[in-house]
Scaffold this active site. Structure first.
Site, PDB file in Angstrom:
ATOM      1  N   LYS A  75       0.888  -1.001  -0.018  1.00  0.00           N
ATOM      2  CA  LYS A  75       0.086   0.069  -0.010  1.00  0.00           C
ATOM      3  C   LYS A  75       0.802   1.187   0.128  1.00  0.00           C
ATOM      4  O   LYS A  75       1.303   1.735   1.096  1.00  0.00           O
ATOM      5  CB  LYS A  75      -1.000   0.032   1.246  1.00  0.00           C
ATOM      6  CG  LYS A  75      -1.871   1.387   1.475  1.00  0.00           C
ATOM      7  CD  LYS A  75      -3.151   1.009   1.084  1.00  0.00           C
ATOM      8  CE  LYS A  75      -4.019   2.330   1.366  1.00  0.00           C
ATOM      9  NZ  LYS A  75      -5.579   1.896   1.007  1.00  0.00           N
ATOM     10  N   GLU A 108      -2.299  -1.784  -3.699  1.00  0.00           N
ATOM     11  CA  GLU A 108      -3.623  -1.108  -3.395  1.00  0.00           C
ATOM     12  C   GLU A 108      -3.441   0.384  -2.992  1.00  0.00           C
ATOM     13  O   GLU A 108      -2.643   0.927  -2.420  1.00  0.00           O
ATOM     14  CB  GLU A 108      -3.990  -1.691  -1.925  1.00  0.00           C
ATOM     15  CG  GLU A 108      -5.598  -1.131  -1.590  1.00  0.00           C
ATOM     16  CD  GLU A 108      -6.177  -1.497  -0.177  1.00  0.00           C
ATOM     17  OE1 GLU A 108      -6.858  -0.836   0.235  1.00  0.00           O
ATOM     18  OE2 GLU A 108      -5.373  -2.376   0.275  1.00  0.00           O
ATOM     19  N   GLY A 109      -4.352   1.202  -3.914  1.00  0.00           N
ATOM     20  CA  GLY A 109      -4.416   2.319  -3.971  1.00  0.00           C
ATOM     21  C   GLY A 109      -5.014   3.094  -2.795  1.00  0.00           C
ATOM     22  O   GLY A 109      -5.594   2.334  -1.909  1.00  0.00           O
ATOM     23  N   ALA A 110      -5.245   4.324  -2.835  1.00  0.00           N
ATOM     24  CA  ALA A 110      -5.953   4.948  -1.903  1.00  0.00           C
ATOM     25  C   ALA A 110      -7.203   5.646  -2.216  1.00  0.00           C
ATOM     26  O   ALA A 110      -6.986   6.581  -3.189  1.00  0.00           O
ATOM     27  CB  ALA A 110      -5.018   6.124  -1.049  1.00  0.00           C
ATOM     28  N   GLY A 111      -8.274   5.250  -1.901  1.00  0.00           N
ATOM     29  CA  GLY A 111      -9.697   6.165  -2.519  1.00  0.00           C
ATOM     30  C   GLY A 111      -9.688   5.728  -3.872  1.00  0.00           C
ATOM     31  O   GLY A 111      -9.464   4.487  -4.301  1.00  0.00           O
TER      32      GLY A 111
END
Length: 206
Positions: free
Chosen positions: A31, A95-98
């Site tokens: 992340k 995994e991205g953010a938002g």
């Protein structure tokens, strides 16, 4: 061999989808940007749900806001040059953010980070009301920038009509439907089967 998990929105199910992919592929997890820590750390959830090897975040931000806003409050600026892929011989789930267009700084968004890291995308989406619009808009944004889309994973109570509409109007495959799991554990998540297409990214060469 890497895959980027993004979402139609915050809390669309990215972390569960990431853990599910790691569990079925044996991938590592990364992340790059985590906001809202403490208390939240998606890496801990993925480790618990999948047993994946975790690579440390590049940016840990305290406020549960977009990376741009959270970094500004700390007097920091996130730059695309900050990010280097972790070294691993295993597949990697990122995994991205938002959502897709969440700002990273005053000019770059999460979509720019996807392009920099050069990975096909799986889009996590809610299964309920509104998902057809949100999913198709997210797919359009990804395709407009030439980001390869492997498919969509729907999270929530199964909805056959929404699944069919997303596949039809979004011109995309729904790779899986992850229902509400109570309890949400490694064992219950392992019981959600992937379509073969969900694991094609393991052979991806960027």
């Amino acid at each position: 061999m890497r895959l980027f998990v993004t979402g139609t929105d915050t809390d669309a199910g990215k972390t569960v989808v990431s853990a599910w992919l790691c569990l079925h592929s044996g991938a590592d997890y990364w992340k790059p940007i985590q906001s809202g820590h403490p208390p939240d750390r998606d890496s801990d959830a993925v480790a618990r749900l999948s047993g994946a090897r975790i690579h440390p975040e590049r940016h840990l931000l305290r406020q549960p806001l977009s990376p741009h806003q959270a970094a500004q409050l700390e007097g920091r600026r996130i730059d695309l040059d900050d990010f280097r892929l972790p070294e691993t011989a295993r597949p990697l789930v990122i995994e991205g953010a938002g959502g897709v267009l969440v700002p990273i700084n005053e000019s770059a968004t999460m979509l720019d980070l996807m392009l920099r890291l050069g990975a096909p995308v799986v889009l996590a989406a809610r299964s309920g009301l509104g998902t057809v619009n949100h999913t198709c808009l997210s797919l359009a944004a990804l395709r407009a920038r030439g980001v390869p889309v492997l498919g969509v994973v729907l999270c929530g109570p199964p909805n056959a009509a929404n699944r069919a509409d997303i596949e039809h109007f979004g011109n995309v495959q729904v790779l899986a439907e992850i229902p509400p799991l109570a309890p949400l554990t490694r064992q219950t998540l392992a019981q959600v089967p992937p379509r073969p297409e969900a694991l094609e990214w393991v052979r991806w060469k960027a």
